[in-house]
Motif scaffolding. Structure first.
Motif, PDB file in Angstrom:
ATOM      1  N   ASP A 153      -0.456  -4.987  -5.339  1.00 14.32           N
ATOM      2  CA  ASP A 153       0.454  -4.554  -4.264  1.00 14.32           C
ATOM      3  C   ASP A 153       0.657  -5.641  -3.208  1.00 14.32           C
ATOM      4  N   THR A 154      -0.248  -6.604  -3.173  1.00 14.57           N
ATOM      5  CA  THR A 154      -0.204  -7.541  -2.044  1.00 14.57           C
ATOM      6  C   THR A 154       0.185  -8.962  -2.441  1.00 14.57           C
ATOM      7  N   GLU A 155      -0.001  -9.337  -3.699  1.00 17.54           N
ATOM      8  CA  GLU A 155       0.257 -10.734  -4.079  1.00 17.54           C
ATOM      9  C   GLU A 155       1.761 -10.979  -4.260  1.00 17.54           C
ATOM     10  N   THR A 156       2.145 -12.260  -4.216  1.00 19.06           N
ATOM     11  CA  THR A 156       3.548 -12.628  -4.467  1.00 19.06           C
ATOM     12  C   THR A 156       3.752 -12.694  -5.985  1.00 19.06           C
ATOM     13  N   PRO A 157       5.011 -12.641  -6.423  1.00 20.57           N
ATOM     14  CA  PRO A 157       5.268 -12.785  -7.872  1.00 20.57           C
ATOM     15  C   PRO A 157       4.685 -14.083  -8.433  1.00 20.57           C
TER      16      PRO A 157
ATOM     17  N   ILE B  80     -13.419   1.773  -5.621  1.00 17.84           N
ATOM     18  CA  ILE B  80     -13.572   0.749  -6.663  1.00 17.84           C
ATOM     19  C   ILE B  80     -12.645  -0.434  -6.388  1.00 17.84           C
ATOM     20  N   VAL B  81     -11.415  -0.119  -5.971  1.00 24.22           N
ATOM     21  CA  VAL B  81     -10.449  -1.187  -5.704  1.00 24.22           C
ATOM     22  C   VAL B  81     -10.975  -2.134  -4.616  1.00 24.22           C
TER      23      VAL B  81
ATOM     24  N   LYS C  69       0.859  -1.204   0.000  1.00 27.53           N
ATOM     25  CA  LYS C  69       0.000   0.000   0.000  1.00 27.53           C
ATOM     26  C   LYS C  69       0.884   1.239   0.000  1.00 27.53           C
ATOM     27  N   SER C  70       0.871   1.964  -1.091  1.00 26.14           N
ATOM     28  CA  SER C  70       1.697   3.164  -1.150  1.00 26.14           C
ATOM     29  C   SER C  70       0.904   4.345  -0.576  1.00 26.14           C
ATOM     30  N   PRO C  71       1.600   5.412  -0.180  1.00 19.11           N
ATOM     31  CA  PRO C  71       0.927   6.504   0.530  1.00 19.11           C
ATOM     32  C   PRO C  71      -0.270   7.084  -0.239  1.00 19.11           C
ATOM     33  N   ASP C  72      -0.162   7.095  -1.589  1.00 14.29           N
ATOM     34  CA  ASP C  72      -1.303   7.645  -2.312  1.00 14.29           C
ATOM     35  C   ASP C  72      -2.337   6.577  -2.681  1.00 14.29           C
ATOM     36  N   HIS C  73      -2.191   5.383  -2.125  1.00  9.31           N
ATOM     37  CA  HIS C  73      -3.209   4.343  -2.307  1.00  9.31           C
ATOM     38  C   HIS C  73      -3.883   4.059  -0.976  1.00  9.31           C
ATOM     39  N   PRO C  74      -5.017   4.657  -0.726  1.00  4.87           N
ATOM     40  CA  PRO C  74      -5.700   4.437   0.548  1.00  4.87           C
ATOM     41  C   PRO C  74      -6.071   2.966   0.756  1.00  4.87           C
ATOM     42  N   VAL C  75      -6.271   2.227  -0.346  1.00  6.38           N
ATOM     43  CA  VAL C  75      -6.545   0.789  -0.239  1.00  6.38           C
ATOM     44  C   VAL C  75      -5.542   0.081  -1.134  1.00  6.38           C
ATOM     45  N   ALA C  76      -4.902  -0.959  -0.610  1.00  5.04           N
ATOM     46  CA  ALA C  76      -3.940  -1.695  -1.427  1.00  5.04           C
ATOM     47  C   ALA C  76      -4.686  -2.547  -2.453  1.00  5.04           C
TER      48      ALA C  76
ATOM     49  N   ARG D  42      -6.109   1.873 -16.452  1.00  3.29           N
ATOM     50  CA  ARG D  42      -6.885   3.089 -16.711  1.00  3.29           C
ATOM     51  C   ARG D  42      -7.922   3.398 -15.634  1.00  3.29           C
ATOM     52  N   LEU D  43      -7.771   2.793 -14.459  1.00  8.40           N
ATOM     53  CA  LEU D  43      -8.723   3.115 -13.398  1.00  8.40           C
ATOM     54  C   LEU D  43      -8.567   4.565 -12.948  1.00  8.40           C
ATOM     55  N   GLY D  44      -7.324   5.005 -12.831  1.00  8.89           N
ATOM     56  CA  GLY D  44      -7.069   6.352 -12.326  1.00  8.89           C
ATOM     57  C   GLY D  44      -6.695   6.322 -10.859  1.00  8.89           C
ATOM     58  N   GLY D  45      -6.521   7.503 -10.279  1.00  6.83           N
ATOM     59  CA  GLY D  45      -6.180   7.602  -8.866  1.00  6.83           C
ATOM     60  C   GLY D  45      -4.808   7.030  -8.535  1.00  6.83           C
ATOM     61  N   GLY D  46      -3.963   6.863  -9.528  1.00  6.22           N
ATOM     62  CA  GLY D  46      -2.606   6.397  -9.279  1.00  6.22           C
ATOM     63  C   GLY D  46      -2.458   4.883  -9.248  1.00  6.22           C
ATOM     64  N   TYR D  47      -3.540   4.155  -9.429  1.00  5.70           N
ATOM     65  CA  TYR D  47      -3.430   2.690  -9.449  1.00  5.70           C
ATOM     66  C   TYR D  47      -2.880   2.228 -10.792  1.00  5.70           C
ATOM     67  N   LYS D  48      -1.909   1.333 -10.724  1.00  4.96           N
ATOM     68  CA  LYS D  48      -1.223   0.901 -11.949  1.00  4.96           C
ATOM     69  C   LYS D  48      -1.922  -0.238 -12.659  1.00  4.96           C
ATOM     70  N   GLY D  49      -2.730  -1.018 -11.925  1.00  5.77           N
ATOM     71  CA  GLY D  49      -3.408  -2.157 -12.543  1.00  5.77           C
ATOM     72  C   GLY D  49      -2.416  -3.199 -13.026  1.00  5.77           C
ATOM     73  N   ASP D  50      -2.911  -4.073 -13.889  1.00  9.36           N
ATOM     74  CA  ASP D  50      -2.079  -5.178 -14.359  1.00  9.36           C
ATOM     75  C   ASP D  50      -1.417  -4.900 -15.692  1.00  9.36           C
ATOM     76  N   THR D  51      -2.071  -4.095 -16.525  1.00  9.44           N
ATOM     77  CA  THR D  51      -1.606  -4.022 -17.907  1.00  9.44           C
ATOM     78  C   THR D  51      -1.451  -2.585 -18.379  1.00  9.44           C
ATOM     79  N   GLU D  52      -0.395  -2.373 -19.162  1.00 14.28           N
ATOM     80  CA  GLU D  52      -0.259  -1.131 -19.918  1.00 14.28           C
ATOM     81  C   GLU D  52      -1.170  -1.245 -21.144  1.00 14.28           C
TER      82      GLU D  52
END
Ligand code: FHN
Length: 450
Positions: free
Chosen positions: A12-16, A227-228, A1-8, A242-252
Motif C-alpha cells: 500500500d505504501t511503496e511506489t510502482p 502480523i503485517v 491504508k484502506s479503512p479495513d487495514h488498520p496497518v498499511a 493468504r494472510l487473511g484480514g483483507g490483505y492482498k499481499g504480493d501474489t495470487e
C-alpha cells in the motif's frame, strides 16, 4: 491504508518502481520448488492400519487424531537421510530458482529450532538438527532463493489454533480434542507471531518469501495487522495473498490449476502437487508425467505466472525417486530451452492463442480458429518464442503477429540454422524441418523486436 487495514502493508505504501525492484527476482524466476515436509511423513497416509483418504499432511485432521497421539510422533522423527545440499542441488538441476518449505504446517510442528514453542524438530526429536538453517546455508552457497511457508491461521496442536468452525475448502472438522480449546488471538500472539519473528530474524538473507496459508474468518483485519507490523520490518520480503484480514499481499496463489487468462496486472504463482498429495503418502503413486509438468510450466509462463511445484520428502528426509526423476527431466529441457521461460513476458497472442486453419471453415465460412494447446508462446523485448507441443507437418503459421519478424530458428539447434519464413501483414508462416528436436516441446524462436 484502506479503512479495513488498520496497518498499511508495504504493497500500500511503496511506489510502482519500488515494487518492481522488490518483485524483480521473483518475476524472472518462473519456476520454484515447494516442499511439504513434517511429522505427517511418518504415518504417510496410514493411521492405525487404515489408509486415510485425502492429502497426507492433513492426516491429523482427517483421522481426528488426538493432540497427544500426534505429538507422540515427534520422538520417532529421525530423518537422517535429509541432505540440504542434495535438495538444493535437485532444485537447481530442475531449473528451479527458489524453494519454499513448510516451516510449520497446520499440525503445528515447527521444522526449525524454535525457542517460542518446543513442539519443533530441534527440541522434540532425536534428530535435533535445524533443516531450515541447513537449507538456508545451502541456498546461499548454491545461489538460489529460499522462502518459508508458515501456517499462521490453523494450528491443530496449539490451544486456540484449531478453534475454527469454518474453513474455505476443507471439511469443517477443525476441532476434535479438548486440548485444542483456546483463544485464537492468544494462539497468534503466543505462537504464530513469535515464530514468524524468529523465522524472519534468524536465517541470514532468508526468507525471501513468506508463504501464508488458508485464511479463515478468524483472521480479522486487526489480527492480521499485528502480523503485517512484523512483515513491514523486512522491506525486501515477498508475501502471498493468504494472510487473511483483507490483505492482498504480493501474489495470487491459484492452487492445483492454471487460470485460463492468468491474472493480468497481478503477480501470480500456481502451486501444484506431482501426485495427489503435498505431504508424503507412501501409497500415492499417481504421478503426473514429465510431459504434463513441462506443459504446465510452459503454459504458466505464457500467461505470466510462476510454477511452484511440490515435492514431499519421506520420514527419512528422502525425496521420492519418482519426483527426482521427473525434476531431472524437466531440468534437462530447461538446460536447452530455459531462455524461453526465465524472465519472459506473457504471450502476445492472448491466452486463447491459436491460428486460423488453412483448410477448415467455421460456421460463417471463415477460416476456423484452432486453439493453441498445441503450442504456447512467451516473449522478450527482441524475441517471440513459440513452444510447440504438436509438431506440424510443413509450415507453422501464426496469426495476429504484432511485430516484424527478422529471423527464425529452433532454440535447441545449437547452430541456430535460419528457417525460411514469410510475413504478410500480421500472418507469419515458418517452414519447419520434418521433425521437432524434443518429444515434448520444441521452441521456435522468432527474432522480432518490439
Ligand atoms: O491445507 C493446505 C494444504 O495442506 C497445502 O498446504 C496447500 C498448499 O497450497 N495449502 C492448503 C490448502 O489450500
Amino acid at each position: 491504508k484502506s479503512p479495513d487495514h488498520p496497518v498499511a502493508a508495504i504493497q500500500d505504501t511503496e511506489t510502482p518502481e519500488q515494487r518492481d525492484a522488490r518483485m524483480a527476482w521473483w518475476r524472472e524466476a518462473r519456476f520454484g520448488m515447494f516442499i511439504h515436509w513434517g511429522l505427517y511423513s511418518i504415518p504417510a497416509g496410514t493411521w492405525n492400519g487404515k489408509q486415510i483418504p485425502g492429502i497426507g499432511e492433513w492426516i491429523m485432521n482427517t483421522a481426528s487424531i488426538p493432540v497427544a497421539d500426534y505429538k507422540a510422533l515427534a520422538p520417532k522423527f529421525n530423518p537422517t537421510g535429509f541432505n540440504a545440499h542434495d535438495i538444493v542441488a535437485l532444485a537447481k538441476a530442475a531449473g528451479m530458482k527458489y524453494i519454499v518449505i513448510t516451516s510449520k504446517h497446520h499440525d503445528g510442528f515447527a521444522m526449525y529450532d524454535s525457542k517460542a514453542n518446543d513442539f519443533n524438530i530441534a527440541a522434540g526429536t532425536p534428530f535435533k538438527r535445524d533443516p531450515i538453517k541447513e537449507l538456508a546455508e545451502e541456498c546461499k552457497k548454491q545461489g538460489i532463493k529460499l522462502g518459508f511457508y508458515y501456517s499462521q491461521d490453523q494450528d491443530w496442536t496449539a490451544p486456540g489454533g484449531a478453534a475454527l468452525k469454518t474453513g474455505d475448502h476443507q471439511p469443517p472438522t477443525y476441532h476434535w480434542d479438548k486440548a485444542q480449546d483456546g483463544n485464537f488471538q492468544q494462539y497468534l500472539e503466543t505462537k504464530a507471531i513469535p515464530q514468524l519473528k524468529e523465522l524472519l530474524a534468524n536465517y541470514g538473507d532468508y526468507p525471501a518469501v513468506i508463504w501464508f496459508d488458508t485464511p479463515t474468518p478468524d483472521m480479522t483485519p486487526q489480527l492480521a495487522a499485528e502480523i503485517v507490523t512484523v512483515l513491514n520490518q523486512y522491506p525486501k520480503l515477498i508475501w502471498n495473498n493468504r494472510l487473511g484480514g483483507g490483505y492482498k499481499g504480493d501474489t495470487e496463489t491459484p492452487e492445483q490449476f492454471i487460470p485460463a487468462q492468468g491474472y493480468p496486472g497481478r503477480d501470480w504463482e500456481s502451486c501444484m502437487t506431482m501426485n495427489d498429495t503435498w505431504g508424503y503418502k507412501s501409497y500415492d503413486k499417481n504421478f503426473k508425467s514429465t510431459e504434463t509438468l513441462l506443459r504446465n510450466l510452459i503454459d504458466i509462463a505464457s500467461k505470466g505466472g510462476n510454477y511452484l511445484l511440490n515435492i514431499g520428502p519421506d520420514s527419512h528426509g528422502v525425496v521420492p525417486p519418482e519426483e527426482v526423476v521427473r525434476l531431472h527431466q524437466v531440468g534437462k529441457w530447461l538446460d536447452v530451452n530455459g531462455e524461453a521461460i526465465y524472465g519472459t513476458q506473457p504471450t502476445l497472442f492472448g491466452a486463447e492463442a491459436g491460428s486460423f486453419s488453412d483448410t477448415e471453415k467455421d460456421k460463417d465460412g471463415k477460416p476456423k480458429f484452432i486453439p493453441a494447446w498445441d503450442w504456447r508462446s512467451t516473449t522478450k523485448a527482441d524475441k517471440v518464442y513459440v513452444e510447440i507441443f504438436k509438431w506440424p507437418h510443413g509450415t507453422f503459421h501464426l496469426d495476429k503477429m504484432p511485430r516484424k519478424v527478422t529471423g527464425a530458428y529452433l532454440l535447441a539447434d545449437s547452430a541456430h540454422k535460419p528457417l525460411k519464413f514469410n510475413q504478410s501483414g500480421d500472418r507469419v508462416d515458418v517452414q519447419l524441418p520434418a521433425n521437432g528436436l524434443d518429444p515434448i516441446a520444441t521452441v521456435l524462436v522468432l527474432e522480432a523486436a518490439k
